[in-house]
Design a protein around this motif. Structure first.
Motif, PDB file in Angstrom:
ATOM      1  N   GLY A   8       2.297  -0.568 -12.314  1.00 35.05           N
ATOM      2  CA  GLY A   8       1.653   0.152 -11.207  1.00 35.05           C
ATOM      3  C   GLY A   8       0.848   1.349 -11.674  1.00 35.05           C
ATOM      4  O   GLY A   8       0.875   2.396 -11.035  1.00 35.05           O
ATOM      5  N   GLY A   9       0.089   1.154 -12.750  1.00 36.35           N
ATOM      6  CA  GLY A   9      -0.724   2.252 -13.288  1.00 36.35           C
ATOM      7  C   GLY A   9      -2.179   2.203 -12.863  1.00 36.35           C
ATOM      8  O   GLY A   9      -2.999   2.963 -13.373  1.00 36.35           O
ATOM      9  N   ARG A  32      -1.702  -5.494  -9.975  1.00 31.90           N
ATOM     10  CA  ARG A  32      -2.540  -6.586  -9.459  1.00 31.90           C
ATOM     11  C   ARG A  32      -4.008  -6.348  -9.768  1.00 31.90           C
ATOM     12  O   ARG A  32      -4.765  -7.277 -10.000  1.00 31.90           O
ATOM     13  CB  ARG A  32      -2.310  -6.748  -7.950  1.00 31.90           C
ATOM     14  CG  ARG A  32      -0.894  -7.195  -7.606  1.00 31.90           C
ATOM     15  CD  ARG A  32      -0.589  -7.042  -6.144  1.00 31.90           C
ATOM     16  NE  ARG A  32      -0.727  -5.658  -5.718  1.00 31.90           N
ATOM     17  CZ  ARG A  32      -0.494  -5.211  -4.506  1.00 31.90           C
ATOM     18  NH1 ARG A  32      -0.096  -6.041  -3.568  1.00 31.90           N
ATOM     19  NH2 ARG A  32      -0.633  -3.927  -4.210  1.00 31.90           N
ATOM     20  N   THR A  33      -4.439  -5.070  -9.752  1.00 28.30           N
ATOM     21  CA  THR A  33      -5.824  -4.741 -10.112  1.00 28.30           C
ATOM     22  C   THR A  33      -5.796  -3.840 -11.340  1.00 28.30           C
ATOM     23  O   THR A  33      -4.781  -3.203 -11.623  1.00 28.30           O
ATOM     24  CB  THR A  33      -6.545  -4.004  -8.960  1.00 28.30           C
ATOM     25  OG1 THR A  33      -5.841  -2.780  -8.695  1.00 28.30           O
ATOM     26  CG2 THR A  33      -6.580  -4.850  -7.684  1.00 28.30           C
ATOM     27  N   CYS A  47      -0.773  -8.766 -12.766  1.00 29.50           N
ATOM     28  CA  CYS A  47       0.484  -9.394 -12.355  1.00 29.50           C
ATOM     29  C   CYS A  47       0.935  -8.800 -11.029  1.00 29.50           C
ATOM     30  O   CYS A  47       0.852  -7.586 -10.826  1.00 29.50           O
ATOM     31  CB  CYS A  47       1.534  -9.103 -13.443  1.00 29.50           C
ATOM     32  SG  CYS A  47       3.215  -9.550 -13.015  1.00 29.50           S
ATOM     33  N   CYS A  66       6.387   2.049 -10.947  1.00 34.52           N
ATOM     34  CA  CYS A  66       5.767   2.842  -9.863  1.00 34.52           C
ATOM     35  C   CYS A  66       5.636   2.149  -8.508  1.00 34.52           C
ATOM     36  O   CYS A  66       5.597   2.852  -7.487  1.00 34.52           O
ATOM     37  CB  CYS A  66       4.369   3.292 -10.284  1.00 34.52           C
ATOM     38  SG  CYS A  66       4.363   4.289 -11.766  1.00 34.52           S
ATOM     39  N   PRO A  67       5.501   0.821  -8.415  1.00 35.97           N
ATOM     40  CA  PRO A  67       5.222   0.242  -7.087  1.00 35.97           C
ATOM     41  C   PRO A  67       6.269   0.650  -6.049  1.00 35.97           C
ATOM     42  O   PRO A  67       7.452   0.742  -6.346  1.00 35.97           O
ATOM     43  CB  PRO A  67       5.266  -1.267  -7.344  1.00 35.97           C
ATOM     44  CG  PRO A  67       4.892  -1.405  -8.786  1.00 35.97           C
ATOM     45  CD  PRO A  67       5.524  -0.217  -9.453  1.00 35.97           C
ATOM     46  N   GLY A  68       5.793   0.908  -4.842  1.00 39.01           N
ATOM     47  CA  GLY A  68       6.710   1.330  -3.793  1.00 39.01           C
ATOM     48  C   GLY A  68       6.040   1.213  -2.439  1.00 39.01           C
ATOM     49  O   GLY A  68       4.954   0.646  -2.317  1.00 39.01           O
ATOM     50  N   THR A 118      12.343   8.855  -3.506  1.00 39.84           N
ATOM     51  CA  THR A 118      11.614   9.682  -2.538  1.00 39.84           C
ATOM     52  C   THR A 118      12.547  10.771  -2.031  1.00 39.84           C
ATOM     53  O   THR A 118      13.780  10.579  -2.045  1.00 39.84           O
ATOM     54  CB  THR A 118      11.161   8.836  -1.328  1.00 39.84           C
ATOM     55  OG1 THR A 118      10.747   9.721  -0.272  1.00 39.84           O
ATOM     56  CG2 THR A 118      12.262   7.961  -0.761  1.00 39.84           C
ATOM     57  N   THR A 165      -1.927  10.268  -2.489  1.00 43.05           N
ATOM     58  CA  THR A 165      -2.373   8.972  -3.017  1.00 43.05           C
ATOM     59  C   THR A 165      -2.737   8.072  -1.831  1.00 43.05           C
ATOM     60  O   THR A 165      -2.443   8.400  -0.679  1.00 43.05           O
ATOM     61  CB  THR A 165      -1.248   8.273  -3.805  1.00 43.05           C
ATOM     62  OG1 THR A 165      -0.232   7.869  -2.863  1.00 43.05           O
ATOM     63  CG2 THR A 165      -0.625   9.160  -4.863  1.00 43.05           C
ATOM     64  N   ASN A 166      -3.290   6.906  -2.141  1.00 46.48           N
ATOM     65  CA  ASN A 166      -3.611   5.926  -1.078  1.00 46.48           C
ATOM     66  C   ASN A 166      -2.393   5.588  -0.239  1.00 46.48           C
ATOM     67  O   ASN A 166      -2.486   5.416   0.972  1.00 46.48           O
ATOM     68  CB  ASN A 166      -4.111   4.611  -1.693  1.00 46.48           C
ATOM     69  CG  ASN A 166      -5.573   4.705  -2.062  1.00 46.48           C
ATOM     70  OD1 ASN A 166      -6.230   5.683  -1.693  1.00 46.48           O
ATOM     71  ND2 ASN A 166      -6.053   3.719  -2.785  1.00 46.48           N
ATOM     72  N   ALA A 168       0.011   7.355   0.667  1.00 48.28           N
ATOM     73  CA  ALA A 168       0.362   8.399   1.642  1.00 48.28           C
ATOM     74  C   ALA A 168      -0.818   8.759   2.544  1.00 48.28           C
ATOM     75  O   ALA A 168      -0.725   9.717   3.318  1.00 48.28           O
ATOM     76  CB  ALA A 168       0.849   9.637   0.897  1.00 48.28           C
TER      77      ALA A 168
HETATM   78  N1  LIG Z   1       2.677   8.957  -2.399  1.00 42.39           N
HETATM   79  C1  LIG Z   1       3.757   9.536  -1.858  1.00 42.39           C
HETATM   80  O1  LIG Z   1       3.658  10.387  -0.934  1.00 42.39           O
HETATM   81  C2  LIG Z   1       5.138   9.178  -2.337  1.00 42.39           C
HETATM   82  C3  LIG Z   1       6.225   9.923  -1.832  1.00 42.39           C
HETATM   83  C4  LIG Z   1       7.517   9.581  -2.261  1.00 42.39           C
HETATM   84  C5  LIG Z   1       7.711   8.551  -3.147  1.00 42.39           C
HETATM   85  N2  LIG Z   1       6.632   7.864  -3.632  1.00 42.39           N
HETATM   86  C6  LIG Z   1       6.886   6.769  -4.563  1.00 42.39           C
HETATM   87  O2  LIG Z   1       6.149   6.985  -5.764  1.00 42.39           O
HETATM   88  C7  LIG Z   1       5.733   5.725  -6.307  1.00 42.39           C
HETATM   89  C8  LIG Z   1       4.234   5.748  -6.548  1.00 42.39           C
HETATM   90  O3  LIG Z   1       3.595   5.970  -5.298  1.00 42.39           O
HETATM   91  P1  LIG Z   1       1.998   6.003  -5.135  1.00 42.39           P
HETATM   92  O4  LIG Z   1       1.727   6.841  -3.944  1.00 42.39           O
HETATM   93  O5  LIG Z   1       1.341   6.323  -6.425  1.00 42.39           O
HETATM   94  O6  LIG Z   1       1.711   4.465  -4.753  1.00 42.39           O
HETATM   95  P2  LIG Z   1       0.307   3.675  -4.741  1.00 42.39           P
HETATM   96  O7  LIG Z   1      -0.830   4.638  -4.641  1.00 42.39           O
HETATM   97  O8  LIG Z   1       0.477   2.612  -3.704  1.00 42.39           O
HETATM   98  O9  LIG Z   1       0.272   2.982  -6.181  1.00 42.39           O
HETATM   99  C9  LIG Z   1       1.178   1.935  -6.447  1.00 42.39           C
HETATM  100  C10 LIG Z   1       0.838   1.257  -7.744  1.00 42.39           C
HETATM  101  O10 LIG Z   1       1.679   0.101  -7.852  1.00 42.39           O
HETATM  102  C11 LIG Z   1       0.890  -1.071  -7.978  1.00 42.39           C
HETATM  103  N3  LIG Z   1       1.496  -2.161  -7.222  1.00 42.39           N
HETATM  104  C12 LIG Z   1       1.784  -2.188  -5.894  1.00 42.39           C
HETATM  105  N4  LIG Z   1       2.299  -3.377  -5.554  1.00 42.39           N
HETATM  106  C13 LIG Z   1       2.340  -4.112  -6.692  1.00 42.39           C
HETATM  107  C14 LIG Z   1       2.765  -5.436  -6.984  1.00 42.39           C
HETATM  108  N5  LIG Z   1       3.247  -6.258  -6.025  1.00 42.39           N
HETATM  109  N6  LIG Z   1       2.676  -5.871  -8.264  1.00 42.39           N
HETATM  110  C15 LIG Z   1       2.175  -5.063  -9.223  1.00 42.39           C
HETATM  111  N7  LIG Z   1       1.770  -3.809  -9.016  1.00 42.39           N
HETATM  112  C16 LIG Z   1       1.846  -3.342  -7.757  1.00 42.39           C
HETATM  113  C17 LIG Z   1      -0.487  -0.692  -7.415  1.00 42.39           C
HETATM  114  O11 LIG Z   1      -1.507  -1.426  -8.071  1.00 42.39           O
HETATM  115  P3  LIG Z   1      -2.244  -2.719  -7.501  1.00 42.39           P
HETATM  116  O12 LIG Z   1      -2.536  -2.459  -6.055  1.00 42.39           O
HETATM  117  O13 LIG Z   1      -3.446  -2.802  -8.390  1.00 42.39           O
HETATM  118  O14 LIG Z   1      -1.284  -3.841  -7.714  1.00 42.39           O
HETATM  119  C18 LIG Z   1      -0.588   0.768  -7.822  1.00 42.39           C
HETATM  120  O15 LIG Z   1      -1.059   0.876  -9.149  1.00 42.39           O
HETATM  121  C19 LIG Z   1       6.181   4.667  -5.298  1.00 42.39           C
HETATM  122  O16 LIG Z   1       7.383   4.079  -5.737  1.00 42.39           O
HETATM  123  C20 LIG Z   1       6.390   5.438  -4.016  1.00 42.39           C
HETATM  124  O17 LIG Z   1       7.354   4.828  -3.171  1.00 42.39           O
HETATM  125  C21 LIG Z   1       5.354   8.157  -3.251  1.00 42.39           C
END
Ligand SMILES: NC(=O)c1ccc[n+]([C@@H]2O[C@H](COP(=O)([O-])OP(=O)(O)OC[C@H]3O[C@@H](n4cnc5c(N)ncnc54)[C@H](OP(=O)(O)O)[C@@H]3O)[C@@H](O)[C@H]2O)c1
Length: 227
Positions: A8-9, A32-33, A47, A66-68, A118, A165-166, A168
């Protein structure tokens, strides 16, 4: 140079981690991208962790998963499938990555794993029941694995508050929401992805050699402090 696998980078916090690590590490990204950045130290594998077999990787010293999800709804509007989907991406994806790469990482240099939880696991908040249930499982996984893998592999989690991030974007979609989000945190801020990336970089590094089995609240005070 150590090699870190980042699942998830391509976007968000994971992308900030990739960019932070790239000057000093080999980084293997799985998503995935592809990430927008290109660099001699970066390898990308396309993947979907929920559907595809994870790519084989021969050498690595660390793993970040990272995915979430942030699927916020009242309990009567959350279906059982919502809970299952959140569990799949947050927990089962992490389990698959750990099972696929632990044999490799165990042989690495000062190996370390970083997961994402979280603040909603510690702080009860309305509409968070699905994500809080899944992320609490991630915290349990982190602690159990840390015990199982000691003293060889350190395993920690970061529990961020809202991060720009996207994922949120629905929580930060206009100036009023941004002001409200800023105001409700004691430190009068929320997180930038780079700040979270610095914590991940630290936990992967030798500077964190004494830390395992811990969940680091990056909470801008919202869990830890009442003012
Ligand atoms: N942002 C917040 O406010 C927040 C708050 C609390 C906790 N968190 C946690 O922090 C982590 C990172 O959050 P973020 O905001 O950076 O998320 P994000 O912007 O959605 O990024 C997620 C990353 O994971 C990849 N991903 C998602 N689904 C996938 C799949 N099925 N297979 C492979 N890769 C996948 C995405 O890439 P592709 O789309 O290219 O696959 C992307 O690179 C998560 O676990 C989230 O729950 C975030």
């Amino acid at each position: 140079m150590r090699t870190i696998i980042v699942v998830g980078g391509s976007k968000g916090i994971g992308n900030a981690i990739v960019e932070t690590l790239l000057p000093t590490h080999h980084v293997i990204n799985i998503s995935r991208t592809a990430p927008e950045v290109t660099h001699d130290n970066l390898t990308h594998h396309q993947c979907d962790v929920t559907k595809d077999a994870l790519p084989e990787i021969e050498n690595a010293d660390g793993l970040v998963y990272c995915p979430g999800s942030i699927n916020l709804k009242p309990i009567n509007r959350l279906s059982v499938d919502d809970f299952k989907d959140d569990f799949e991406i947050n927990v089962i994806g992490a389990v698959k990555a750990v099972q696929a790469y632990l044999p490799t990482i165990k042989k690495g240099e000062n190996p370390s794993i970083v997961m994402f939880s979280t603040v909603a696991s510690k702080l009860g908040m309305p509409f968070h029941s699905s994500v809080a249930a899944s992320k609490s499982a991630v915290e349990g996984l982190t602690k159990s694995l840390a015990a199982e893998m000691a003293p060889t592999v350190r395993v920690n989690a970061i529990a961020p508050t809202v991060t720009d991030t996207n994922l949120a974007s629905k929580l930060l979609r206009n100036d009023k929401m941004i002001d409200n989000m800023t105001e409700r945190h004691p430190l009068k801020k929320f997180l930038a992805p780079k700040e979270v990336a610095s914590m991940a970089e630290f936990l992967l590094s030798d500077k964190a050699a004494s830390l395992t089995g811990q969940v680091f609240e990056m909470d801008c005070g919202i869990v830890s402090v009442k003012i």
